[in-house]
Structure formats: C-alpha cells, structure tokens
Write an enzyme that holds these catalytic residues in place. Structure first.
Site, PDB file in Angstrom:
ATOM      1  N   MET A  92      75.132 -41.383  55.509  1.00 19.16           N
ATOM      2  CA  MET A  92      74.387 -42.448  55.180  1.00 19.16           C
ATOM      3  C   MET A  92      74.767 -43.060  53.816  1.00 19.16           C
ATOM      4  O   MET A  92      74.830 -42.360  52.717  1.00 19.16           O
ATOM      5  CB  MET A  92      72.904 -41.596  55.126  1.00 19.16           C
ATOM      6  CG  MET A  92      72.459 -41.245  56.204  1.00 19.16           C
ATOM      7  SD  MET A  92      72.315 -42.343  57.707  1.00 19.16           S
ATOM      8  CE  MET A  92      73.037 -41.487  58.901  1.00 19.16           C
ATOM      9  N   CYS A  93      74.794 -44.416  53.969  1.00 26.46           N
ATOM     10  CA  CYS A  93      75.515 -45.074  52.573  1.00 26.46           C
ATOM     11  C   CYS A  93      75.498 -46.471  52.371  1.00 26.46           C
ATOM     12  O   CYS A  93      74.936 -46.993  53.415  1.00 26.46           O
ATOM     13  CB  CYS A  93      76.882 -44.421  52.449  1.00 26.46           C
ATOM     14  SG  CYS A  93      77.501 -44.199  54.332  1.00 26.46           S
ATOM     15  N   GLY A  94      75.972 -46.799  51.334  1.00 25.89           N
ATOM     16  CA  GLY A  94      76.521 -48.309  51.057  1.00 25.89           C
ATOM     17  C   GLY A  94      77.984 -48.299  51.062  1.00 25.89           C
ATOM     18  O   GLY A  94      78.363 -47.575  50.392  1.00 25.89           O
TER      19      GLY A  94
END
Lengths: 303, 650
Positions: free
Chosen positions: A1-3
C-alpha cells in the site's frame, strides 16, 4: 500500500535535480505511506564499472557484512574502485566484466543487495522522504531519471530491505516501484524459479521487476514486456519501471490503483496523485492525463 | 469574496475558513490549490467556491447546497456524497467522479476516470469528454450523461438510474441494457447542457438496469422455524439445523440466507475461566459503587471521546435490518445506561438520534443514508470494512424489507433484494483509506472520533493498517456475531472466532509497539457481564453487545430476520408487524439487562481483587480447553471445568 513517483528528463543532460524532484513528489504523497521511503536514482556511469548498494545495518553487524562482501568481490574477480558506508547502507563501485547474474547471487549471500547497475543506485530506509534525505543526502543527487516510493507496510515488516524500489535481482540497472498486489505471485514466481532465477524477498514487486528484466534480457523491448505483464499478472497494480535509459508504466485492467502523468518537452513525470506532480510546478494548473485501465507506455532519453 | 491561499495556510485551516465564510454567505476563492485533497469538504451553505487551478481528492465532498468551480483538474471522488449544489470542473476528473451523490449536479468538461457515479442515488453527473471503465457502477439512481466514449462495461451492476450516452458505446456492463429514450428526457438533457453552456447536438442512447440480478430467482420456502437455541445444538452432524439447511436447499437450489450468526461450536469466551474462584470472594452489597467503570473511548488523537458509564457499547445494527421502533428502544436504553449506540448501515433517524445520548454514525460502501448533516449531529463516525458474521460481504436486505420509506432514506429503488457493496468505492487499499479518514475529519472539523468496524479475518494485518491509518478505535467483531441476513455457509465458515480476533489483534499491535495508539471495542457473541469481563481481561478497552440487547428487547431467535415478517416487530419494516413492538416497554427491558451486565462486570472485577475495570488483565484468566489455550496462550487448566474439584482444592 503506497504511493509511487517517477521522473525522466528527456534530454541527455545528466546534471538534473533528480533527487530533489523525487523528494518533493514523495513528500506530496507521504500520507499514502509513512513507514518507509525509497529512491531509485540514475546518475553518471563509467564504462566497465558497476555501482552496488547493500543493506548492512550498523555497528559490528555492518562491519561483518562489509568484510564478507569484500571477500566475495575478490573471489568473483571484482576490483574495488571505491566504497563507503552511509546510514545502514554500504556503497561499492567495482570493476567487473563477468556474469552479473552469478555475481549478484554470490554477493546476496554476503549481504542484502539493494541495487546493482552501471548508473542505478537504490536508497531506501524507514521514515519519510525527508528522513531518508537527511540520512542519505538525496537532494544533492544529480541524474537523468529516477523512481520513488512511499510505503505503508501491510503484510510484511517495516524493514529497509522490504521497502521499495526493488531492484530486478540479477539484472543490471532495472528498478521498479509498485502500488498494488499481484495475486498470482507464487505461480509466476515458481515459473521464473524453474528457469533458475533467485528471489531475495517475498515481495510481489520484486517479481514484476524480474519478470520484466527477464523479458528484456531475451531481447524483448521494455514496452512489449509491459504489455504482456498486464495479462500475465493477476491483481490490482500500478507500477513504474526504469532501466538505464528508459522509464515506463503499466496499469491493470481494473484501474483500482491511481496513476496520473504530466509530460512536456523537458520531462515526463508520473505519480499516484496529481498533488505530487503539482509539487514540481507550484502554483500552476497542469495539463495532466490519467492512463486508462490496462494501459502501458515507455519514454526514453533522447539525444 | 473571501480569498484563501493554500500556499500560505494548510487545507485544514483553509477548510475552517471556507466554512466560516460560507456561514456568513460569502463566496470563496481558493488560490494555489496545487491538487491538494479535501478542498471544501463539509461545506453546507449556498455559496460559490472557485478553485484557481487543480484540486485533489474529494473536492466538495460531503457538502450540501454549495457550488464549486474548478479551473482545471480534480482527483478521485469528485463531489463525494454531495446532496444539493453543483460542481463544474474545467479539466479532467479522476476515478469515481460523482460517487454517492444524492442530488448534486456535477459537470466535468474533460474526461472522467473509472467507476464514475459509483453508488450515486440522485442528481446528474455530466462528462463532456470520455468516460472510463465501469461508469455507473452500482448506481442506485440519478442520471449520468456522457458525451464522448462510454469506456468499457458501462452501467456495470447498476440497480437504478439512467445513463445517457452521446458518444460511441464501448461495451455494456453486467445487468445493464439499452432502452429507448423519451423526448422529454432528451429535452431535459438539452436544457441541462444549455444551462452549463456545453454545445452538443448529437443524439443519445440510454442505458438502464436490465433487472436480472436484483432479486433471487426463487424465494426461500417458508418453514416452521427452529429456534436458534435448538438449531445450535451439540451434535455437528445430522442435527435439526443441518436437516433444515438441506430441506431449504432442496427447494430453492442455492445457498440459504438467514438471520443470526454461526451455529457451529467454536472456542469462545465460555472456554475461559477466572483464575480466582469469584463465587467465593466477598464483594459487598454494592459492587457497582465500589468499582470504577467509567470508560472514555475515541479520544486518543484529540477528538472528543465517547464517555461510557461502563466499558460497554451497543453493537452496530441497522435501521433496515431492524425496525425503527426496535432501533428506538435500543437507543433509549443506551441513553438510560449511559453508553453509546450505533446506527449501523442505512442512516440515522430522528427518533434514534433524540433517544441515544451518544450515537456513532456508520458509513458503509453503499453510502446508504450517509450524509453531512447526520455526521454533524453524530458523536462518532465509523467506517465499516466488514462484520464478524460475514467478513468480506456487504449487508443484505431482502426485498420485503426494502419498503418505500426505507428506500427513500437509503436513496435506492424500493423492492430490490439489496446486496450492499462489499467494498467502498474509494477505499481500495490502506493508502486510499488514509485519505478517506481525513475527509471525514476535515468535513467535521476533527471533532469526532473515527472508528473502523473490522470483521475478524486477517486481523494480524488489518489491525496494523487500522493503527497506521490513524483510527481512534476499532470495533473488532468475531464470527459469533449475528447479522440480519447472511449466507448460512458464510456465517458458519468464513470468520474467525471472537477469541482469536482479540488475541491476534493484541499480539499484532504488541509486535509493532503500537498498542497504546488505538482502542479496541470487542464484539461478537458477548452474552453477558461474565463474557464482557473476559473480553476486557484479554485486552479490549470496551465490549459491545448486539444480539443480547435484541433478545433482552423481545427477540425470540427464530432466525427469520431476513424475511421481514418478524412476529415481535423487531426485524421488520411492515407496519402491521412493527405495531406489536412497544418501544418504551422494551427499552426498559434492554436497560434492565444492561444494568445486569453492569452489576456482573463490577462484581467480578471486585471479586478478582480490583477496584477498576481497567485493572483487568490476562493474569485473571485461565483456559479450560486445549483449543482455547492454544488460541489465547493462557495456561490450560482443565480442572477448573470441575467446579466441585476446584472448590475442594481451593
């Protein structure tokens, strides 16, 4: 889960503010992942030399790992040009002309490899973009292109080596940042393992990197490898990949993970959110595009 | 005109200024927006906000009556849940533009991202450019107008509303079909286009729901019901429950849907005992007076906490599954007992709000009944991810219960077998969830605790996400929890036991050193004060009661909650049945039951040698079975099963 974030300056000038641009972009989307931050940076290269980055920890642990690495360099016929210890990382530049894949598997047994390449250097650690910059002096990094990633650890631990970007283990200069989840991970991984590839993490992003690098090593252009990846990988994903001269993206058919891009004559910038792109151009409204589901593309540096 | 420069102030400050200006009737201009999120959320005044540049996620979300003008692009979730008001975007919009709108007019001059208009109920979403993947996904009502390309799978699983397509149709989604347009509809669209000065002279195709998936083909055969208490009997094999299951399946040819929870025997709180012989301890005449039980929940990040007179809440149960009267009775009882009530899915009623002294407002993926005004009068906000009885599934409300009135509140077509979305349009990962939580906080000025309802599945991972994403507390629900309607096999086999849920949560939080950063309210088959104390001993900060409160209020556990003809008037929307329910009388019964829980918590806490419920710990417990010992890590002391032996030894 990230950018995720990526930038490529289109012209051959290697003296660009790549590090600072990526710090700004990641700071813009740090809310997507406060646990760890990482950078894949492409700087200048020297023929016959490769740059290597390892996670070695600190104190005695680091000393032991560096000792083991120097032994492996000697065993493998790699001549040490320069090395240094920065934070929990160890950076070495060596002269090496043998089989890089074998070499990389050998050094992996001595310490955790973060990247190997002629121009690629991966820097990742726990903390925010500014924390990692404080520890590793990212903002002074000049180069042509790079990727960045902020991570919220969900299933695996918060450890520097579990962060992104991932290097395509065994393949020079290939890096990836990924937002999403590959659900046929083990099936795809076993398929590649049967062909002799080694994986150093259980992270699905490493799989994408190795998958693409394997295709490219067989002469498949990056763009074509991205096309097949969309059908071969199951799950939800938006990822960016970089090689020595190129940057590319792919997005799954369900479009569940965000991605947005801005391009002009000078650069192409891609990120999870427009707020990251806007950091490069404060106060300006940008003419951005959202890539459609199931799409992919590449950009390379031109002369 | 008030000017706000977001290069000078934070979005949080900016939003406070926007709301303040709105309250005074001033229009607002936003400079240097630079694609920042949450601009203008929670605005409820009829003023115009002009954004000079691009905006990020949830522009104008959770607003009512306001008008937004954005010069360039917007991110995901444009106009999220807007009631009345309008948005005009000069450039492109990201995914889920117009998500869950309930009356707004949303105009995007460029292209829109995927799943535009997801779960929208009412209003118009217009895209002058091209749409993307699954526009109109699960829409319940309203109108989408697309002037360019439709994108793939237009109208996927829409259950109401209309989509008018001016450009080429790429492909239709599941359960969507083309139909003829009427002249009045086209005239209305032309007028709309004129109003927003969009030149378009082409013709339109119209897409609506095909109606093939909205109802189960065969209704369940009425059977002479076996009460839950018989149904969950000791034999796991050919007992009455299994017989009934097989019989019903032989008639309908599919899985059965029923009320209540799993009936399979799995390790539970009754497999634990207190280390001390609490029956022998002197507790005095009034343990309630002697034991500190007041509990604050939800304040750890600075919001105003819920103040509970004991570490107990009411579990979320919807108006919809339950009648208005039943919800009212529970609300009254919760107020009398000084604890918090929860709306569950499907909106807040005035009667419930008035009766409950403290009320948590729950938001589900379908956004049924969710709105800014009720958020503002809630005491806590809760994002439902899943529930213990059926993790991974949305709510189910059979057609009989989807009355006209209920459909109106939820904004959905009356008479459908409502299968609520199992996931949120704008929460596809922990990263999106962060932005969603912040939207709720921004819209309500960071006043209210924001909690997450987690049905126990992969608790080790989920609870870490909950704490990292900054929730104030988690309502953790094990598989012994009940539901108004669920697939029988799902209830028996999908979740994990309440006992496992709390133990896994505690271990996971300890492993990352974050236990102090979130509070846990445990629920799922907690029957009385004894179970409550055991839950608190295992680490819960409070527990929540659902089924036991319903039973206290007259439920006979016939498991026919889904049918909608509840003879007690609890699980029905039929006025004839509801008439039988005497809310005030049953409120007294529920309250009396809650007071028995209070006494038990106090008495056991005191008997264990403590002066406050906060002192309860794992050291107060032992496990009676190997399974419970394995799950909890508590010492296995089977001798405690034999009370006589225990007393003789002790």
């Amino acid at each position: 889960m990230c950018g995720i974030a990526g930038i490529l300056f289109k012209h051959m000038d290697i003296d660009r503010d790549t590090g600072k641009a990526l710090i700004d972009m990641l700071d813009g989307c740090q809310h997507r992942g406060p646990d760890s931050t990482g950078f894949a940076l492409y700087g200048d290269d020297h023929p016959g030399q490769i740059k290597m980055r390892f996670y070695v920890g600190t104190g005695n642990e680091a000393g032991d790992a560096i000792g083991r690495l120097r032994e492996v360099f000697a065993e493998q016929g790699a001549e040490l040009v320069e090395d240094s210890q920065i934070g929990s990382a160890y950076r070495a530049v060596v002269k090496f002309s043998g089989d890089l894949q074998k070499f990389s598997y050998a050094v992996e047994h001595a310490a955790k490899v973060m990247s190997i390449g002629e121009s690629l250097e991966i820097v990742k650690d726990i903390g925010t973009a500014h924390d990692v910059d404080d520890g590793y002096d990212i903002h002074h990094f000049r180069g042509t292109h790079g990727l960045g990633h902020v991570r919220l650890a969900t299933e695996s631990d918060v450890k520097p080596e579990a962060g992104h970007p991932f290097w395509a283990t065994g393949f020079s200069d290939v890096a990836i940042v990924h937002n999403g989840q590959i659900t046929n991970y083990w099936k795809m991984r076993r398929r590649l393992e049967r062909r002799g590839f080694e994986f150093v993490t259980d992270n699905d992003s490493e799989l994408i990197a190795v998958y693409l690098a394997d295709k490219m090593s067989q002469g498949v252009p990056l763009k074509e490898a991205l096309r097949t990846s969309i059908d071969d990988m199951d799950g939800t994903f938006s990822f960016l990949v970089s090689t020595k001269d190129e940057i590319g993206y792919a997005k799954d058919h369900l479009a569940a993970k965000p991605m947005i891009m801005f391009e002009n004559d000078d650069l192409i910038a891609i990120a999870s959110e427009e707020v990251s792109l806007n950091r490069l151009f404060p106060g300006k409204a940008l003419d951005t595009r959202e890539p459609p589901p199931g799409s992919y593309n590449t950009w390379s540096r031109s002369t | 005109m008030v000017t706000i420069d977001l290069s000078q102030v934070s979005v949080r400050e900016g939003n406070e200024q926007i709301r303040a200006a709105g309250a005074e009737g001033h229009d607002i201009e936003v400079l240097n927006p630079d694609a920042r999120h949450h601009i203008g959320v929670g605005l409820i005044h009829p003023v115009t906000v002009t954004v000079r540049g691009s905006a990020g996620y949830f522009l104008g979300g959770l607003s009512d009556k306001a008008n937004f003008r954005v010069e360039r692009n917007v991110g995901w979730g444009l106009g999220d849940n807007m009631y009345n008001g309008s948005v005009v975007v000069g450039g492109n919009a990201g995914a889920i533009a117009g998500v869950a709108i309930r009356g707004a007019e949303i105009v995007v001059k460029g292209n829109i991202g995927s799943r535009a208009g997801q779960v929208m109920k009412k209003g118009t979403l217009l895209c002058a450019g091209n749409a993307n993947f699954m526009a109109g996904y699960m829409m319940y009502g309203g109108r989408i107008i697309i002037l360019g390309d439709s994108g793939e799978r237009l109208g996927e699983d829409m259950s109401g509303g209309e989509i008018f397509l001016g450009g080429p149709l790429n492909s239709l989604g599941s359960d969507a079909t083309l139909t003829d347009t009427e002249q009045a509809e086209i005239d209305d669209i032309r007028a709309f286009l004129d109003r927003y000065e969009i030149p378009f002279k082409g013709s339109f195709q119209k897409v609506v729901n095909a109606g093939k998936k909205l109802r189960y083909g065969t209704s369940e055969t009425p059977v002479r019901s076996i009460p839950f208490f018989t149904f969950s009997g000791q034999s796991d094999y050919w007992n009455q429950k299994v017989q009934e299951d097989v019989y019903i399946k032989s008639q309908i040819g599919r899985y059965r849907v029923r009320g209540y929870g799993g009936a399979r025997a799995v390790p539970h709180l009754s497999d634990l005992a207190f280390r001390k012989d609490v029956t022998a301890a002197a507790i005095g005449d009034d343990p309630v007076a002697d034991v500190e039980m007041k509990t604050l929940i939800g304040g750890i990040n600075g919001a105003k906490p819920l103040t509970l007179s004991m570490p107990v809440m009411i579990a979320p149960m919807s108006y919809g599954a339950l009648s208005r009267s039943a919800k009212q009775a529970i609300a009254i009882a919760s107020g009398m007992a000084g604890i918090a009530e929860n709306t569950g899915e499907g909106g807040m009623s005035d009667a419930q709000r008035d009766a409950a002294k403290q009320l948590i407002f729950q938001m589900l993926g379908g956004r049924l009944g969710w709105n800014i005004h009720d958020m503002n009068r809630a005491d806590g906000l809760e994002i439902y991810i899943s529930q213990g009885a059926k993790p991974g599934f949305g709510g189910q409300l059979m057609a009989k219960k989807v009355t006209k009135e209920l459909a109106e509140i939820r904004g959905i077509p009356a008479g459908i077998d409502l299968r609520s979305p199992s996931r949120h349009p704008d929460i596809l990962g922990a990263d999106d969830l962060v932005i969603k939580i912040e939207e709720l906080r921004e819209a309500t000025g960071y006043r209210l605790p924001v909690s997450v309802k987690l049905g126990a599945g992969r608790i080790r991972d989920d609870i870490k996400i909950a704490v990292k994403d900054g929730f104030d507390f988690v309502e953790l629900d094990g598989m012994q929890g009940s539901t108004g309607a669920g697939g029988a096999e799902v209830m028996e086999y999908v979740g994990i036991p309440t006992l496992s849920a709390i133990c896994e949560a505690e271990r996971a939080l300890a492993s990352i050193g974050r236990r102090q950063d979130i509070e846990i309210v445990l629920m799922g088959g907690i029957r009385d004060g004894v179970d409550a104390v055991k839950g608190l001993c295992l680490g819960a900060d409070a527990i929540a009661l659902g089924t036991s409160a319903i039973i206290a209020g007259g439920c006979i556990a016939c498991m026919q909650c889904h049918v909608g003809q509840c003879v007690t008037g609890i699980a029905t929307q039929d006025p004839e049945h509801e008439k039988r329910y005497k809310a005030k009388v049953e409120a007294q019964h529920i309250y009396t039951f809650l007071e028995s829980v209070r006494w038990q918590i106090a008495a056991i806490t005191k008997a264990l040698g403590h002066t406050s419920a906060k002192q309860l710990s794992r050291d107060d417990l032992v496990a009676l079975t190997p399974e419970a010992a394995e799950i909890t890590g508590l010492p296995y002391e089977p001798d405690r099963r034999n009370v006589e032996l225990f007393q003789a030894a002790g």
